[in-house]
Scaffold this motif. Structure first.
Motif, PDB file in Angstrom:
ATOM      1  N   TYR A 224       0.849  -1.198   0.000  1.00 20.91           N
ATOM      2  CA  TYR A 224       0.000   0.000   0.000  1.00 20.91           C
ATOM      3  C   TYR A 224       0.880   1.241   0.000  1.00 20.91           C
ATOM      4  CZ  TYR A 224      -3.485   3.433   1.475  1.00 20.91           C
ATOM      5  OH  TYR A 224      -4.313   4.549   1.545  1.00 20.91           O
ATOM      6  N   PHE A 225       0.587   2.160  -0.939  1.00 18.58           N
ATOM      7  CA  PHE A 225       1.288   3.441  -1.032  1.00 18.58           C
ATOM      8  C   PHE A 225       0.380   4.519  -0.438  1.00 18.58           C
ATOM      9  CE2 PHE A 225       3.216   0.779  -4.164  1.00 18.58           C
ATOM     10  CZ  PHE A 225       4.554   1.153  -4.200  1.00 18.58           C
ATOM     11  N   PRO A 226       0.609   4.937   0.810  1.00 18.64           N
ATOM     12  CA  PRO A 226      -0.288   5.925   1.444  1.00 18.64           C
ATOM     13  C   PRO A 226      -0.299   7.264   0.720  1.00 18.64           C
ATOM     14  CG  PRO A 226       1.140   4.837   3.063  1.00 18.64           C
ATOM     15  CD  PRO A 226       1.669   4.483   1.717  1.00 18.64           C
ATOM     16  N   LYS A 227       0.810   7.643   0.077  1.00 18.01           N
ATOM     17  CA  LYS A 227       0.885   8.956  -0.567  1.00 18.01           C
ATOM     18  C   LYS A 227      -0.106   9.059  -1.713  1.00 18.01           C
ATOM     19  CE  LYS A 227       4.218  12.125  -2.674  1.00 18.01           C
ATOM     20  NZ  LYS A 227       5.637  12.322  -3.070  1.00 18.01           N
ATOM     21  N   TRP A 228      -0.323   7.967  -2.433  1.00 19.61           N
ATOM     22  CA  TRP A 228      -1.239   7.980  -3.569  1.00 19.61           C
ATOM     23  C   TRP A 228      -2.479   7.134  -3.329  1.00 19.61           C
ATOM     24  CZ3 TRP A 228       4.071   6.858  -4.297  1.00 19.61           C
ATOM     25  CH2 TRP A 228       4.830   7.925  -4.815  1.00 19.61           C
ATOM     26  N   SER A 229      -2.589   6.491  -2.160  1.00 12.97           N
ATOM     27  CA  SER A 229      -3.723   5.624  -1.824  1.00 12.97           C
ATOM     28  C   SER A 229      -3.911   4.530  -2.890  1.00 12.97           C
ATOM     29  CB  SER A 229      -5.022   6.438  -1.669  1.00 12.97           C
ATOM     30  OG  SER A 229      -4.885   7.395  -0.640  1.00 12.97           O
TER      31      SER A 229
ATOM     32  N   ASP B  15      16.688   4.531  -7.836  1.00 14.22           N
ATOM     33  CA  ASP B  15      16.469   5.229  -6.566  1.00 14.22           C
ATOM     34  C   ASP B  15      16.107   4.222  -5.483  1.00 14.22           C
ATOM     35  OD1 ASP B  15      16.033   7.017  -4.570  1.00 14.22           O
ATOM     36  OD2 ASP B  15      14.389   8.080  -5.545  1.00 14.22           O
ATOM     37  N   ALA B  16      16.835   4.243  -4.380  1.00 14.43           N
ATOM     38  CA  ALA B  16      16.574   3.316  -3.283  1.00 14.43           C
ATOM     39  C   ALA B  16      15.238   3.589  -2.615  1.00 14.43           C
ATOM     40  CB  ALA B  16      17.701   3.383  -2.253  1.00 14.43           C
ATOM     41  N   ALA B  17      14.775   4.831  -2.644  1.00 17.90           N
ATOM     42  CA  ALA B  17      13.524   5.174  -1.961  1.00 17.90           C
ATOM     43  C   ALA B  17      12.331   4.457  -2.569  1.00 17.90           C
ATOM     44  CB  ALA B  17      13.309   6.686  -1.993  1.00 17.90           C
ATOM     45  N   SER B  18      12.388   4.109  -3.847  1.00 15.29           N
ATOM     46  CA  SER B  18      11.258   3.447  -4.485  1.00 15.29           C
ATOM     47  C   SER B  18      11.080   2.017  -4.005  1.00 15.29           C
ATOM     48  CB  SER B  18      11.448   3.457  -6.009  1.00 15.29           C
ATOM     49  OG  SER B  18      12.614   2.743  -6.365  1.00 15.29           O
ATOM     50  N   TYR B  19      12.040   1.491  -3.253  1.00 13.25           N
ATOM     51  CA  TYR B  19      11.958   0.106  -2.782  1.00 13.25           C
ATOM     52  C   TYR B  19      11.472   0.003  -1.335  1.00 13.25           C
ATOM     53  CZ  TYR B  19      14.754  -0.879  -6.943  1.00 13.25           C
ATOM     54  OH  TYR B  19      15.207  -0.978  -8.241  1.00 13.25           O
ATOM     55  N   TYR B  20      11.175   1.163  -0.695  1.00 16.15           N
ATOM     56  CA  TYR B  20      10.707   1.070   0.691  1.00 16.15           C
ATOM     57  C   TYR B  20       9.683   2.161   1.052  1.00 16.15           C
ATOM     58  CZ  TYR B  20      14.073   4.822   1.694  1.00 16.15           C
ATOM     59  OH  TYR B  20      14.781   6.005   1.695  1.00 16.15           O
ATOM     60  N   ASN B  21       9.208   2.945   0.088  1.00 21.08           N
ATOM     61  CA  ASN B  21       8.250   4.008   0.394  1.00 21.08           C
ATOM     62  C   ASN B  21       6.815   3.495   0.369  1.00 21.08           C
ATOM     63  OD1 ASN B  21       8.093   3.560  -2.324  1.00 21.08           O
ATOM     64  ND2 ASN B  21       8.104   5.725  -2.909  1.00 21.08           N
ATOM     65  N   PHE B  22       6.585   2.344   0.963  1.00 15.90           N
ATOM     66  CA  PHE B  22       5.252   1.752   1.024  1.00 15.90           C
ATOM     67  C   PHE B  22       5.175   0.877   2.271  1.00 15.90           C
ATOM     68  CE2 PHE B  22       8.037  -0.755  -1.708  1.00 15.90           C
ATOM     69  CZ  PHE B  22       8.003  -1.985  -1.082  1.00 15.90           C
ATOM     70  N   THR B  23       3.984   0.402   2.551  1.00 16.25           N
ATOM     71  CA  THR B  23       3.765  -0.541   3.646  1.00 16.25           C
ATOM     72  C   THR B  23       3.302  -1.870   3.065  1.00 16.25           C
ATOM     73  OG1 THR B  23       1.480   0.182   3.941  1.00 16.25           O
ATOM     74  CG2 THR B  23       3.177   1.288   5.271  1.00 16.25           C
ATOM     75  N   VAL B  24       3.464  -2.915   3.854  1.00 18.99           N
ATOM     76  CA  VAL B  24       3.106  -4.271   3.433  1.00 18.99           C
ATOM     77  C   VAL B  24       1.956  -4.753   4.304  1.00 18.99           C
ATOM     78  CG1 VAL B  24       3.916  -6.640   3.160  1.00 18.99           C
ATOM     79  CG2 VAL B  24       5.455  -4.726   2.659  1.00 18.99           C
TER      80      VAL B  24
END
Length: 608
Positions: free
Chosen positions: A217-222, A273-282
């Motif tokens: 789940y990406f909270p920034k974009w729902s 970009d490393a941020a794209s691999y952890y900017n979400f929740t599981v």
């Protein structure tokens, strides 16, 4: 126009000739013709069975290209017979006036039986066949005018099949044109809701099962998505980004990204970009998607290493992701409890075309075992080695896998290395570009490139060897090159190849043998090179060879019975008879005396 032409076409049946196997996988055995097939003759034609060649064409599920029985009309001798009346349009006839190879409907070939000449028929060059089958026990006789046969599938079940006369097979259809006048009518007939999410169409399962995709789940974009684990596609090993990771499926893949404009992609491409691999929740369990605001069903991805954003500086792209490792802890039906990610980052030089090899690793472990004192040790067998598993080596107290050379896309030696798999012979090579001019430093650097870092000192005897128990490891014999004197000030005697020899054998029961390593040796081969040629390339090679030294025991022999007696002399049967079965190695005069009396009696009877 098309209809009038099709009506005038002679009849063309496709059936199986005697002894031929049908193409669909559900009919692997030969077919037994029924009476309806034997009577399928016409008043205007004769049946001619064409020879069956290797049929390799597949038209789709439920359709097959099989041997044909051609109905050809009678024609006068001075007229040409139309050999292919079934296909008005031959899609593989690409060369006018020339017979196209394997095009069974090409009229320029003038072949009555194309399968006797061609190795196979191209798709669309023969009429497809469609069979409708039911259990043979449900039908005893067919009154259908179409050909029918009785097939037997792989399970031994007999099925009654009828050849369906589908006139639309292998013909071009007139497409329906959509306009403003008929759009509403077609939309009502064929329209429907598209892009329906499976999560919305059905209720999610209560927990993950092995192999299920992991929801994120990406909270920034729902946005609800899946945890990705890129896969290798094609011979070039290109990365397929949208490949999902499976629950409880630990994997490790290496694939390549190609950048045509690295200066632009450096800060914009999420792959780097490393941020794209952890900017979400599981999601811990799939049912968490029904309540996105409830954080008890979501696990954040925590950083286990430093992750700097990519930066374009002069002619280089800094902090590029080269390896991504996910460590996921699970707790049965309670789902995912913890997710950690660590990165390895490198710098790339901006060039017109840049290739980047990335490693993606995902590992699962039980939540109860993930304590600070626990140590994860991967085994290559328990106890014996399993073919294809890594060959374990030991350096000091650190256990790791033996590796071989690996090259970059341009052939230069890479810092990444191939993992040696037990029982799999392999060879690899790369080019080393000379930089050092000092011979001793150059020699040590090449040695380190050949055997890897750290240098293996011991090899595990079994696949479950424990680094703490030195008795479970055997020393690797090293045979280095001896420096030889040469009257050349600019020459250096350096290793150029490494041959790794591993002796192994099966031990234990023949019903459950266990593979173990008996010994290993590093054999280096050296040659003289010119160190003055700075920037020159030296070809390096590593090779590993597994030698099976198993000595199988002799086949077991049946045990002799206790009552068996071997005749040591002529009187042995008499001895056994008088001793009542008790073996006696010592000669006894009583049987001899009795035998002599019997012989004298026989002689006296003969003289009378």
């Amino acid at each position: 126009m098309y209809t009038s032409q099709l009506v005038l076409l002679p009849v063309f049946f496709l059936m199986l000739p005697e002894g031929a196997s049908p193409q669909p996988s559900s009919f692997p055995l030969e077919a037994a013709p029924t009476s309806s097939v034997l009577k399928s003759t016409t008043q205007r034609g004769t049946l001619q069975s064409s020879a069956v060649g290797p049929a390799t064409t597949q038209d789709g599920p439920g359709l097959s290209t099989v041997g044909s029985i051609l109905v050809t009309p009678f024609a006068p001798e001075n007229k040409t017979v139309d050999l292919f009346p079934v296909l008005p349009i031959c899609v593989c006839d690409l060369t006018l006036g020339v017979c196209d190879l394997n095009c069974c409907c090409d009229r320029d070939c003038y072949l009555l039986h194309p399968r006797t000449v061609f190795s196979f028929c191209l798709p669309g060059s023969v009429r497809s066949s469609s069979w409708m089958c039911v259990d043979n026990s449900l039908m005893f006789r067919s009154n259908s005018p179409f050909p029918s046969r009785v097939f037997m599938n792989s399970n031994g079940i007999r099925q009654f099949c009828v050849h369906v006369n589908n006139s639309k097979l292998n013909y071009f259809q007139k497409l329906e044109k959509v306009s403003a006048t008929n759009f509403q009518t077609l939309a009502a007939e064929f329209g429907g809701d598209l892009f329906i999410s499976t999560l919305q169409s059905q209720s999610p399962p209560p927990f993950y099962k092995a192999g299920d995709p992991i929801l994120t789940y990406f909270p920034k974009w729902s946005v609800i998505s899946l945890l990705r684990h890129p896969a290798v596609v094609g011979a070039g090993g290109v990365c397929a980004e949208r490949n999902p990771a499976g629950f409880l499926e630990s994997k490790s893949t290496t694939c390549t990204h190609i950048f045509r404009n690295l200066a632009r992609s450096c800060t914009l491409d999420p792959v780097l970009d490393a941020a794209s691999y952890y900017n979400f929740t599981v999601f811990k369990v799939p049912r968490g998607v029904t309540d996105l605001q409830n954080m008890k069903f979501q696990v954040p991805v925590t950083l286990a290493s430093q992750a700097n954003p990519p930066l374009l500086a002069r002619n280089a792209c800094l902090n590029v992701v080269s390896q991504v490792t996910y460590d996921i802890e699970t707790n049965g039906t309670f789902g995912i409890q913890k997710v950690a990610v660590r990165f390895k980052q490198i710098n790339l030089t901006v060039e017109p075309v840049v290739s980047l090899q990335q490693d993606f690793i995902i590992r699962f472990r039980a939540f109860q075992q993930s304590t600070a004192a626990s140590v994860t040790m991967l085994r290559s067998g328990n106890p014996g080695y399993i073919v294809g598993k890594p060959l374990l080596v030991l350096t000091g107290d650190i256990s790791h896998s033996m590796t071989l050379l690996q090259s970059e896309g341009n052939g230069i030696c890479s810092v990444k290395r191939h993992e040696v798999q037990f029982g799999m012979n392999a060879i690899s090579g790369c080019k080393f570009r000379l930089k050092e001019e000092v011979c001793s430093q150059l020699r040590n650097e090449i040695y380190q490139i050949l055997h890897g870092s750290p240098r293996p000192e011991h090899v595990a005897i079994f696949g479950n060897a424990n680094p703490a128990w030195k008795g479970e490891w055997t020393s690797i014999i090293n045979r280095s090159c001896s420096t030889s004197a040469l009257n050349c000030t600019s020459c250096c005697f350096v290793p150029v190849s490494l041959e790794i020899q591993v002796l192994w054998a099966y031990i234990g029961l023949q019903s459950n043998p266990q593979a173990h390593v008996s010994g290993a040796r590093f054999l280096y081969h050296c040659q003289h090179i010119q160190v003055s040629q700075k920037g020159a390339d030296v070809s390096l090679t590593t090779l590993i060879n597994f030698v099976d030294i198993t000595r199988k025991p002799e086949p077991p022999r049946s045990q002799p019975r206790i009552d068996w007696k071997l005749p040591f002399d002529f009187f042995f049967p008499f001895k056994v008879a008088f001793n009542k079965g008790i073996d006696s190695q010592k000669g006894s005069p009583c049987p001899v005396f009795i035998l002599c009396l019997l012989l004298l009696g026989v002689l006296n009877l003969g003289t009378k």
